[in-house]
Design a protein around this motif. Structure first.
Motif, PDB file in Angstrom:
ATOM      1  N   LEU A  95       0.802  -1.218   0.000  1.00 15.20           N
ATOM      2  CA  LEU A  95       0.000   0.000   0.000  1.00 15.20           C
ATOM      3  C   LEU A  95       0.841   1.276   0.000  1.00 15.20           C
ATOM      4  N   ASP A  96       1.867   1.343   0.827  1.00 13.27           N
ATOM      5  CA  ASP A  96       2.694   2.557   0.869  1.00 13.27           C
ATOM      6  C   ASP A  96       3.344   2.826  -0.487  1.00 13.27           C
ATOM      7  N   GLU A  97       3.859   1.780  -1.117  1.00 12.63           N
ATOM      8  CA  GLU A  97       4.473   1.939  -2.442  1.00 12.63           C
ATOM      9  C   GLU A  97       3.433   2.346  -3.482  1.00 12.63           C
ATOM     10  N   LEU A  98       2.251   1.762  -3.413  1.00 16.65           N
ATOM     11  CA  LEU A  98       1.183   2.088  -4.354  1.00 16.65           C
ATOM     12  C   LEU A  98       0.799   3.559  -4.249  1.00 16.65           C
ATOM     13  N   LYS A  99       0.760   4.072  -3.034  1.00 16.27           N
ATOM     14  CA  LYS A  99       0.380   5.471  -2.814  1.00 16.27           C
ATOM     15  C   LYS A  99       1.403   6.451  -3.378  1.00 16.27           C
ATOM     16  N   GLU A 100       2.600   5.982  -3.677  1.00 20.11           N
ATOM     17  CA  GLU A 100       3.655   6.842  -4.218  1.00 20.11           C
ATOM     18  C   GLU A 100       3.687   6.871  -5.743  1.00 20.11           C
ATOM     19  N   ILE A 101       2.919   6.019  -6.390  1.00 25.51           N
ATOM     20  CA  ILE A 101       2.954   5.930  -7.856  1.00 25.51           C
ATOM     21  C   ILE A 101       2.153   7.070  -8.480  1.00 25.51           C
ATOM     22  N   ASP A 102       2.761   7.714  -9.481  1.00 27.65           N
ATOM     23  CA  ASP A 102       2.070   8.739 -10.264  1.00 27.65           C
ATOM     24  C   ASP A 102       1.328   8.022 -11.394  1.00 27.65           C
ATOM     25  N   PHE A 103       0.009   8.059 -11.364  1.00 28.58           N
ATOM     26  CA  PHE A 103      -0.809   7.384 -12.369  1.00 28.58           C
ATOM     27  C   PHE A 103      -1.211   8.307 -13.521  1.00 28.58           C
ATOM     28  N   THR A 104      -0.606   9.463 -13.630  1.00 28.66           N
ATOM     29  CA  THR A 104      -0.913  10.390 -14.715  1.00 28.66           C
ATOM     30  C   THR A 104      -0.772   9.685 -16.066  1.00 28.66           C
ATOM     31  N   GLY A 105      -1.797   9.821 -16.900  1.00 32.08           N
ATOM     32  CA  GLY A 105      -1.775   9.223 -18.224  1.00 32.08           C
ATOM     33  C   GLY A 105      -2.085   7.736 -18.259  1.00 32.08           C
ATOM     34  N   LYS A 106      -2.362   7.162 -17.113  1.00 37.38           N
ATOM     35  CA  LYS A 106      -2.654   5.721 -17.059  1.00 37.38           C
ATOM     36  C   LYS A 106      -4.156   5.485 -16.935  1.00 37.38           C
ATOM     37  N   LYS A 107      -4.619   4.409 -17.584  1.00 34.79           N
ATOM     38  CA  LYS A 107      -6.011   3.980 -17.483  1.00 34.79           C
ATOM     39  C   LYS A 107      -6.038   2.740 -16.613  1.00 34.79           C
ATOM     40  N   ILE A 108      -6.856   2.779 -15.580  1.00 31.46           N
ATOM     41  CA  ILE A 108      -6.910   1.682 -14.621  1.00 31.46           C
ATOM     42  C   ILE A 108      -8.341   1.152 -14.534  1.00 31.46           C
TER      43      ILE A 108
ATOM     44  N   ARG B 238     -12.756   0.351  -3.543  1.00 35.90           N
ATOM     45  CA  ARG B 238     -12.748   1.794  -3.309  1.00 35.90           C
ATOM     46  C   ARG B 238     -11.380   2.269  -2.821  1.00 35.90           C
ATOM     47  N   ILE B 239     -10.699   1.450  -2.049  1.00 35.06           N
ATOM     48  CA  ILE B 239      -9.370   1.823  -1.566  1.00 35.06           C
ATOM     49  C   ILE B 239      -8.430   2.017  -2.755  1.00 35.06           C
ATOM     50  N   LEU B 240      -8.457   1.069  -3.688  1.00 34.30           N
ATOM     51  CA  LEU B 240      -7.618   1.195  -4.889  1.00 34.30           C
ATOM     52  C   LEU B 240      -8.060   2.381  -5.739  1.00 34.30           C
ATOM     53  N   TYR B 241      -9.362   2.549  -5.887  1.00 35.19           N
ATOM     54  CA  TYR B 241      -9.911   3.670  -6.653  1.00 35.19           C
ATOM     55  C   TYR B 241      -9.421   5.010  -6.101  1.00 35.19           C
ATOM     56  N   ASP B 242      -9.489   5.173  -4.792  1.00 40.76           N
ATOM     57  CA  ASP B 242      -9.070   6.436  -4.179  1.00 40.76           C
ATOM     58  C   ASP B 242      -7.584   6.697  -4.394  1.00 40.76           C
ATOM     59  N   ILE B 243      -6.769   5.679  -4.272  1.00 39.06           N
ATOM     60  CA  ILE B 243      -5.326   5.856  -4.484  1.00 39.06           C
ATOM     61  C   ILE B 243      -5.055   6.266  -5.932  1.00 39.06           C
ATOM     62  N   VAL B 244      -5.660   5.564  -6.871  1.00 32.68           N
ATOM     63  CA  VAL B 244      -5.436   5.845  -8.292  1.00 32.68           C
ATOM     64  C   VAL B 244      -5.903   7.257  -8.651  1.00 32.68           C
ATOM     65  N   THR B 245      -7.105   7.630  -8.225  1.00 36.56           N
ATOM     66  CA  THR B 245      -7.624   8.951  -8.596  1.00 36.56           C
ATOM     67  C   THR B 245      -6.882  10.070  -7.863  1.00 36.56           C
ATOM     68  N   ASN B 246      -6.478   9.835  -6.628  1.00 37.87           N
ATOM     69  CA  ASN B 246      -5.691  10.837  -5.909  1.00 37.87           C
ATOM     70  C   ASN B 246      -4.338  11.064  -6.568  1.00 37.87           C
ATOM     71  N   ASN B 247      -3.842  10.044  -7.268  1.00 37.34           N
ATOM     72  CA  ASN B 247      -2.550  10.140  -7.942  1.00 37.34           C
ATOM     73  C   ASN B 247      -2.693  10.337  -9.445  1.00 37.34           C
ATOM     74  N   LYS B 248      -3.819  10.971  -9.837  1.00 38.40           N
ATOM     75  CA  LYS B 248      -4.065  11.461 -11.194  1.00 38.40           C
ATOM     76  C   LYS B 248      -4.292  10.389 -12.259  1.00 38.40           C
ATOM     77  N   GLY B 249      -4.688   9.187 -11.856  1.00 41.84           N
ATOM     78  CA  GLY B 249      -5.022   8.149 -12.821  1.00 41.84           C
ATOM     79  C   GLY B 249      -6.480   8.235 -13.234  1.00 41.84           C
ATOM     80  N   THR B 250      -6.799   7.623 -14.355  1.00 46.72           N
ATOM     81  CA  THR B 250      -8.163   7.588 -14.857  1.00 46.72           C
ATOM     82  C   THR B 250      -8.726   6.182 -14.675  1.00 46.72           C
ATOM     83  N   VAL B 251      -9.798   6.071 -13.915  1.00 48.42           N
ATOM     84  CA  VAL B 251     -10.429   4.769 -13.702  1.00 48.42           C
ATOM     85  C   VAL B 251     -11.515   4.574 -14.759  1.00 48.42           C
TER      86      VAL B 251
END
Length: 167
Positions: A69-82, A102-115
């Motif tokens: 989880l800590d490592e996942l929260k550090e990933i920049d998801f900009t430009g990624k589709k999840i 929802r936990i994964l969704y929040d991490i991805v969207t907080n880090n600029k990914g597109t779900v």
């Protein structure tokens, strides 16, 4: 279509079986599968990502996802589709059905990914779920305990939908 990375955590093997079904529906595309028990470093290498997790307890992530989880929260998801897939039991855990998604969704969207790949709540019977946003699940909800007969068709339709975004 760019290569797809499928990342999953499993404890009982049910999630791995769902990943196998997803793979079957992606069979003519380029994809790689990773069990997060061995880490998540490869997520950074993909623009198209599928994350799969069962929910435990009251909507908690599977233990291998928790370890990363800590490592996942550090990933920049900009430009990624999840696209997200959650497994749960809508009757035994109707107050938190597939809420780990929802936990994964929040991490991805907080880090600029597109779900992508939201799905309807119709056809399910649960009290509530953190994984519902605007009356839709934030990904594909699977109940192998009570609706395993629905699973193959749900996965097939969902994979066809997310392919539109995975360009």
């Amino acid at each position: 279509m760019k290569n797809i990375g499928i990342f999953y955590g499993t404890t009982t093997g049910k999630t791995e079986a769902i990943v196998d079904e997803i793979e079957f529906n992606l069979r003519k595309l380029d994809y790689e599968v990773f069990n997060v028990k061995y880490g998540i470093k490869k997520i950074k290498d993909f623009e198209n990502i599928i994350m799969v997790t069962p929910s435990y307890g009251v909507g908690e992530l599977q233990e291998d996802w928790i370890k990363n989880l800590d490592e996942l929260k550090e990933i920049d998801f900009t430009g990624k589709k999840i696209a997200l897939v959650g497994l749960g039991n809508q009757f035994a855990f109707g107050e938190s059905f597939v809420s780990a998604m929802r936990i994964l969704y929040d991490i991805v969207t907080n880090n600029k990914g597109t779900v992508v790949g939201f799905t309807s709540t119709k056809g399910y019977s649960f009290d509530e779920s953190e994984a519902v946003v605007d009356n839709q699940f934030v990904g594909l909800a699977i109940d192998e305990n009570n609706q395993d007969d629905e699973t193959p068709n749900r996965i097939k339709e969902w994979v066809e939908e997310i392919k539109k975004y995975f360009i």
